[in-house]
Write a protein that holds these residues in place. Structure first.
Motif, PDB file in Angstrom:
ATOM      1  N   UNK A  32      36.245  50.545  43.464  1.00  0.00           N
ATOM      2  CA  UNK A  32      36.120  49.486  44.454  1.00  0.00           C
ATOM      3  C   UNK A  32      37.207  49.663  45.518  1.00  0.00           C
ATOM      4  N   UNK A  34      38.996  47.334  48.662  1.00  0.00           N
ATOM      5  CA  UNK A  34      39.083  45.973  49.177  1.00  0.00           C
ATOM      6  C   UNK A  34      39.937  45.942  50.440  1.00  0.00           C
ATOM      7  N   UNK A  36      42.328  43.136  52.654  1.00  0.00           N
ATOM      8  CA  UNK A  36      43.009  41.847  52.645  1.00  0.00           C
ATOM      9  C   UNK A  36      43.660  41.640  54.006  1.00  0.00           C
ATOM     10  N   UNK A  38      46.989  39.663  55.776  1.00  0.00           N
ATOM     11  CA  UNK A  38      48.252  38.988  55.479  1.00  0.00           C
ATOM     12  C   UNK A  38      48.889  38.511  56.774  1.00  0.00           C
ATOM     13  N   UNK A  44      48.686  37.743  50.801  1.00  0.00           N
ATOM     14  CA  UNK A  44      47.436  38.369  51.247  1.00  0.00           C
ATOM     15  C   UNK A  44      46.235  37.502  50.901  1.00  0.00           C
ATOM     16  N   UNK A  46      42.045  37.728  50.448  1.00  0.00           N
ATOM     17  CA  UNK A  46      40.914  38.627  50.251  1.00  0.00           C
ATOM     18  C   UNK A  46      39.881  38.455  51.359  1.00  0.00           C
ATOM     19  N   UNK A  49      35.078  43.277  49.684  1.00  0.00           N
ATOM     20  CA  UNK A  49      35.104  44.290  48.639  1.00  0.00           C
ATOM     21  C   UNK A  49      33.871  45.152  48.796  1.00  0.00           C
ATOM     22  N   UNK A  89      45.442  44.916  55.000  1.00  0.00           N
ATOM     23  CA  UNK A  89      45.807  45.802  53.896  1.00  0.00           C
ATOM     24  C   UNK A  89      44.560  46.349  53.228  1.00  0.00           C
ATOM     25  N   UNK A  98      43.631  47.019  38.305  1.00  0.00           N
ATOM     26  CA  UNK A  98      44.922  47.291  38.955  1.00  0.00           C
ATOM     27  C   UNK A  98      44.665  47.664  40.414  1.00  0.00           C
ATOM     28  N   UNK A  99      45.250  46.890  41.327  1.00  0.00           N
ATOM     29  CA  UNK A  99      45.095  47.137  42.755  1.00  0.00           C
ATOM     30  C   UNK A  99      46.258  47.960  43.270  1.00  0.00           C
ATOM     31  N   UNK A 101      47.833  49.177  46.882  1.00  0.00           N
ATOM     32  CA  UNK A 101      47.740  48.822  48.287  1.00  0.00           C
ATOM     33  C   UNK A 101      48.256  49.916  49.205  1.00  0.00           C
ATOM     34  N   UNK A 102      47.662  49.984  50.392  1.00  0.00           N
ATOM     35  CA  UNK A 102      48.228  50.752  51.484  1.00  0.00           C
ATOM     36  C   UNK A 102      49.335  49.938  52.147  1.00  0.00           C
ATOM     37  N   UNK A 103      50.009  50.567  53.096  1.00  0.00           N
ATOM     38  CA  UNK A 103      51.158  49.916  53.744  1.00  0.00           C
ATOM     39  C   UNK A 103      50.737  48.875  54.774  1.00  0.00           C
TER      40      UNK A 103
ATOM     41  N   UNK B  33      48.823  38.335  37.898  1.00  0.00           N
ATOM     42  CA  UNK B  33      49.615  39.511  38.308  1.00  0.00           C
ATOM     43  C   UNK B  33      50.918  39.080  38.961  1.00  0.00           C
ATOM     44  N   UNK B  35      53.457  40.904  41.879  1.00  0.00           N
ATOM     45  CA  UNK B  35      53.662  41.985  42.833  1.00  0.00           C
ATOM     46  C   UNK B  35      55.024  41.812  43.497  1.00  0.00           C
ATOM     47  N   UNK B  41      57.364  46.126  53.627  1.00  0.00           N
ATOM     48  CA  UNK B  41      56.090  45.418  53.488  1.00  0.00           C
ATOM     49  C   UNK B  41      55.131  46.069  52.493  1.00  0.00           C
ATOM     50  N   UNK B  42      55.620  47.053  51.719  1.00  0.00           N
ATOM     51  CA  UNK B  42      54.762  47.686  50.737  1.00  0.00           C
ATOM     52  C   UNK B  42      54.577  46.762  49.538  1.00  0.00           C
ATOM     53  N   UNK B  43      53.334  46.505  49.191  1.00  0.00           N
ATOM     54  CA  UNK B  43      53.016  45.593  48.098  1.00  0.00           C
ATOM     55  C   UNK B  43      52.740  46.415  46.845  1.00  0.00           C
ATOM     56  N   UNK B  45      52.324  46.553  42.502  1.00  0.00           N
ATOM     57  CA  UNK B  45      52.110  45.762  41.294  1.00  0.00           C
ATOM     58  C   UNK B  45      53.254  45.983  40.311  1.00  0.00           C
ATOM     59  N   UNK B  56      49.064  45.391  32.180  1.00  0.00           N
ATOM     60  CA  UNK B  56      49.644  46.343  33.121  1.00  0.00           C
ATOM     61  C   UNK B  56      51.146  46.115  33.125  1.00  0.00           C
ATOM     62  N   UNK B  99      38.334  40.941  43.062  1.00  0.00           N
ATOM     63  CA  UNK B  99      39.198  40.468  44.149  1.00  0.00           C
ATOM     64  C   UNK B  99      40.292  39.580  43.574  1.00  0.00           C
ATOM     65  N   UNK B 100      41.407  39.543  44.266  1.00  0.00           N
ATOM     66  CA  UNK B 100      42.552  38.786  43.772  1.00  0.00           C
ATOM     67  C   UNK B 100      42.960  37.717  44.775  1.00  0.00           C
ATOM     68  N   UNK B 102      46.134  35.399  45.997  1.00  0.00           N
ATOM     69  CA  UNK B 102      47.591  35.461  45.985  1.00  0.00           C
ATOM     70  C   UNK B 102      48.219  34.100  46.240  1.00  0.00           C
TER      71      UNK B 102
END
Lengths: 111, 111
Positions: A32, A34, A36, A38, A44, A46, A49, A89, A98-99, A101-103, B33, B35, B41-43, B45, B56, B99-100, B102
């Motif tokens: 998957x 997704x 987000x 922020x 963040x 959602x 997806x 994101x 477990x997600x 994330x990109x920067x 979770x 994070x 700004x890097x998220x 887990x 996890x 999806x999560x 936050x």
């Protein structure tokens, strides 16, 4: 090692135009993907997806594509508005919840 | 009604202290979770619990210990705080659909 890259740190566009954000990944086989949003000082939120066997997903002015061959997702905001200004994101997950994330890409829409 | 809430929102403390952050969700999700979002700004887990069971556990110093008294709550306790622990910590919850959701984040500043 797994890597998720969002190509632009920042994107400035004129109101009414389409913003296109890119998410590329390596050494990963996500089930998957997704997206987000922020806002500063907030968690963040959602947005969308898309599954590995889906090519495209839409929600209102948002569109996501997912190309598992190219290992890439594109995120489009059409008819952009100043209220769309935020950091977007990209996040990937396998089937383990477990997600990763990109920067993020910070979008600024000018009126 | 707030879906995922965290307390406190801001936490300023000195090196060497022990502190806790609390998280509660009223979405009926089984998975929660923690994070960490650093200054870049890097998220990333840290931990995840599913129905009070740790599922996890990323490479996090053992000064960090999560605790889930029930599936609606996931707290984070940090011992012997260090300068490098300064960051924003987000709690999130998720259901079966990946999806999560936050919380608003807790900004921890260690001086």
């Amino acid at each position: 090692s797994q890597k998720i890259e969002q190509n632009s740190e920042a994107l400035n566009i004129q109101e009414g135009k389409t913003a296109t954000l890119t998410c590329n990944y390596t050494n990963y086989s996500p089930a998957y993907l997704q997206w987000y949003r922020q806002d500063p000082g907030r968690g963040p939120v959602f947005l969308l997806l898309i599954r590995e066997n889906e090519k495209e997903k839409r929600k209102e002015r948002l569109k996501v594509t997912f190309d598992t061959t190219l290992k890439q997702s594109l995120f489009h905001i059409t008819a952009s508005q100043p209220a769309d200004s935020a950091t977007y994101l990209c996040a990937l997950t396998s089937n383990d919840y477990k997600l990763s994330f990109g920067a993020g890409t910070t979008v600024t829409v000018r009126a | 009604d707030t879906a995922v809430s965290q307390t406190p929102k801001y936490l300023v403390t000195q090196m060497g202290n022990d502190k806790s952050i609390k998280c509660e969700q009223n979405l009926g999700h089984d998975t929660m979770y923690w994070y960490k979002q650093d200054s870049k700004k890097f998220l990333k887990i840290m931990f995840s619990y599913n129905n009070k069971e740790l599922i996890i556990n990323e490479t996090v110093p053992n000064r960090f210990s999560p605790k889930s008294p029930d599936k609606a709550h996931l707290n984070l306790h940090i011992n012997s705080l260090e300068l490098g622990d300064s960051a924003v910590y987000f709690c999130a919850s998720g259901g079966q659909t990946y999806e999560q959701y936050f919380g608003p984040g807790t900004r921890l500043t260690v001086t």
